[in-house]
Design a protein around this motif. Structure first.
Motif, mmCIF file in Angstrom:
data_model
loop_
_atom_site.group_PDB
_atom_site.id
_atom_site.type_symbol
_atom_site.label_atom_id
_atom_site.label_comp_id
_atom_site.label_asym_id
_atom_site.label_seq_id
_atom_site.Cartn_x
_atom_site.Cartn_y
_atom_site.Cartn_z
ATOM 1 N N TRP A 57 0.867 -1.187 0.000
ATOM 2 C CA TRP A 57 0.000 0.000 0.000
ATOM 3 C C TRP A 57 0.892 1.222 0.000
ATOM 4 O O TRP A 57 2.071 1.142 0.358
ATOM 5 N N HIS A 58 0.365 2.365 -0.460
ATOM 6 C CA HIS A 58 1.146 3.583 -0.319
ATOM 7 C C HIS A 58 0.266 4.789 -0.033
ATOM 8 O O HIS A 58 -0.899 4.847 -0.428
ATOM 9 N N HIS A 59 0.870 5.736 0.695
ATOM 10 C CA HIS A 59 0.186 6.969 1.085
ATOM 11 C C HIS A 59 0.663 8.071 0.155
ATOM 12 O O HIS A 59 1.856 8.327 0.062
ATOM 13 N N ASP A 60 -0.260 8.705 -0.551
ATOM 14 C CA ASP A 60 0.080 9.868 -1.376
ATOM 15 C C ASP A 60 -0.318 11.100 -0.559
ATOM 16 O O ASP A 60 -1.493 11.490 -0.520
ATOM 17 N N ALA A 61 0.677 11.704 0.095
ATOM 18 C CA ALA A 61 0.380 12.816 1.014
ATOM 19 C C ALA A 61 -0.154 14.022 0.250
ATOM 20 O O ALA A 61 -0.988 14.772 0.772
ATOM 21 N N THR A 62 0.291 14.217 -0.980
ATOM 22 C CA THR A 62 -0.173 15.368 -1.758
ATOM 23 C C THR A 62 -1.655 15.208 -2.105
ATOM 24 O O THR A 62 -2.454 16.135 -1.954
ATOM 25 N N ALA A 63 -2.011 14.016 -2.567
ATOM 26 C CA ALA A 63 -3.409 13.780 -2.939
ATOM 27 C C ALA A 63 -4.279 13.532 -1.701
ATOM 28 O O ALA A 63 -5.512 13.630 -1.768
ATOM 29 N N THR A 65 -4.476 10.562 -0.109
ATOM 30 C CA THR A 65 -5.117 9.253 -0.323
ATOM 31 C C THR A 65 -4.184 8.107 0.086
ATOM 32 O O THR A 65 -2.959 8.275 0.141
ATOM 33 N N VAL A 66 -4.796 6.975 0.335
ATOM 34 C CA VAL A 66 -4.056 5.718 0.502
ATOM 35 C C VAL A 66 -4.540 4.769 -0.586
ATOM 36 O O VAL A 66 -5.760 4.619 -0.789
ATOM 37 N N THR A 67 -3.577 4.155 -1.291
ATOM 38 C CA THR A 67 -3.930 3.150 -2.293
ATOM 39 C C THR A 67 -3.411 1.793 -1.822
ATOM 40 O O THR A 67 -2.235 1.658 -1.476
ATOM 41 N N THR A 166 -8.527 2.722 -3.642
ATOM 42 C CA THR A 166 -7.993 3.985 -3.114
ATOM 43 C C THR A 166 -9.044 4.664 -2.241
ATOM 44 O O THR A 166 -10.226 4.710 -2.609
#
Ligand SMILES: Cc1cc2nc3c(=O)[nH]c(=O)nc-3n(C[C@H](O)[C@H](O)[C@H](O)COP(=O)(O)OP(=O)(O)OC[C@H]3O[C@@H](n4cnc5c(N)ncnc54)[C@H](O)[C@@H]3O)c2cc1C
Length: 283
Positions: A57-63, A65-67, A166
């Motif tokens: 899994w990864h966290h997109d801090a800018t967006a 969101t977590v995918t 997501t």
């Protein structure tokens, strides 16, 4: 029975395109029960547990969101850094089966089975998750609300794999609760996720096992959002009870081997009220 064990997503999708009747196998905790009980007799299995693109899994801090990869297991959702971002999903994951089931069972498998009692699904619904599907024809993204179409029915085409899901990271309390005949190793009679969003001043309530698929309670959500002191005040018992009553009114439960419709309607109201008290506690 033929068994394919692809080691890349492209390979998995090509094999599924060549034989869309193949049964996808992730952790096998739903599929193998079906096979062992004789409910399914697959002639071909596509095992996806060695496809690296579906893991983690990864966290997109800018967006914001977590995918999650479809092959993310419940055990992996207990990771503290995951739990900080998506506490309700970690809480739901902790209620699933036993350590063995949590080590093998995946979020993609919960989405694949699409049982109204799947514990991951109310959380995904409350968070308005998007589900990413892939095939050799390309990729598409569906809202969880469009992906789940009925009892164990989804909008997935036979040649598609669920590759990822997501969700937004919300600023606000979120939690999950379920009722079953025991405290562990039990499929939900009812389950519910409540998520609050302080920025939007919104409340989301998603309910499992009280309808053909996961249900939201929009009237109750809007009502509670209007009652809440977003400045930090707690919720009184009467307001929580009324929220529970409105949630129960949005349920469409049935009688089945696990429970009666009447009990389910009662229990979902109790869970909704309890979750609301946890979200807005009185010190
Ligand atoms: C003893 C026991 C206890 C359980 N307890 C719980 C519980 O408490 N809560 C709960 O929610 N569930 C529970 N389950 C059910 C099961 O563990 C979950 O539904 C789990 O998420 C299934 O994941 P899996 O990876 O094992 O799926 P699998 O069994 O591998 O697959 C399930 C279905 O999804 C399809 N599928 C899997 N991955 C994909 C993909 N990426 N794309 C498309 N289709 C896919 C498969 O073809 C199959 O139809 C339990 C099961 C057992 C055996």
């Amino acid at each position: 029975m033929s068994i394919a064990v692809p080691t890349s997503l492209d390979d998995a999708l090509s094999r599924l395109a060549a034989d869309p009747t193949a049964h996808v196998l992730a952790g096998g905790t739903d599929l193998m029960v079906e096979v062992n009980m004789g409910h399914r007799r697959p002639s071909a299995i596509l095992a996806i547990d060695r496809v690296p693109e579906l893991k983690g899994w990864h966290h997109d801090a800018t967006a914001g969101t977590v995918t999650m990869g479809a092959a993310l297991t419940y055990a992996e959702m207990a990771d503290p850094s995951f739990a900080r971002l998506l506490p309700a999903l970690t809480e739901a994951a902790r209620t699933v089966g036993s350590p063995q089931i949590r080590n093998a069972g995946t979020i993609g498998g919960n989405l694949g089975t699409a049982s109204p009692a799947g514990d991951g699904l109310p959380v995904l619904s409350a968070l308005d998750a998007t589900v990413e599907l892939a095939s050799v024809r390309g990729r598409r993204t569906l809202s969880i609300h469009d992906y789940l179409v009925g009892v164990k029915r989804t909008a997935r085409e036979p040649d598609e794999l669920v590759v990822a899901v997501t969700v937004p990271v919300l600023d606000g309390w979120q939690g999950y609760a379920k009722v079953g005949v025991r405290n562990a190793m039990v499929i939900s009679m009812v389950g519910a996720c409540l998520a609050t969003d302080r920025a939007a001043r919104s409340v989301r309530l998603a309910m499992g096992a009280v309808g053909p698929t996961i249900l939201r309670a929009p009237v109750a959500e809007a009502w509670l959002a209007g009652e809440v002191d977003w400045g930090g005040g707690g919720l009184d018992a009467a307001t929580a009870r009324e929220f529970g009553r409105q949630a129960a009114a949005a349920a469409r439960p049935i009688d089945d081997h696990r429970s009666t419709a009447d009990y389910r309607r009662h229990a979902i109201g109790v869970l909704a009220a309890r979750l609301a008290r946890r979200a807005f506690p009185n010190e």
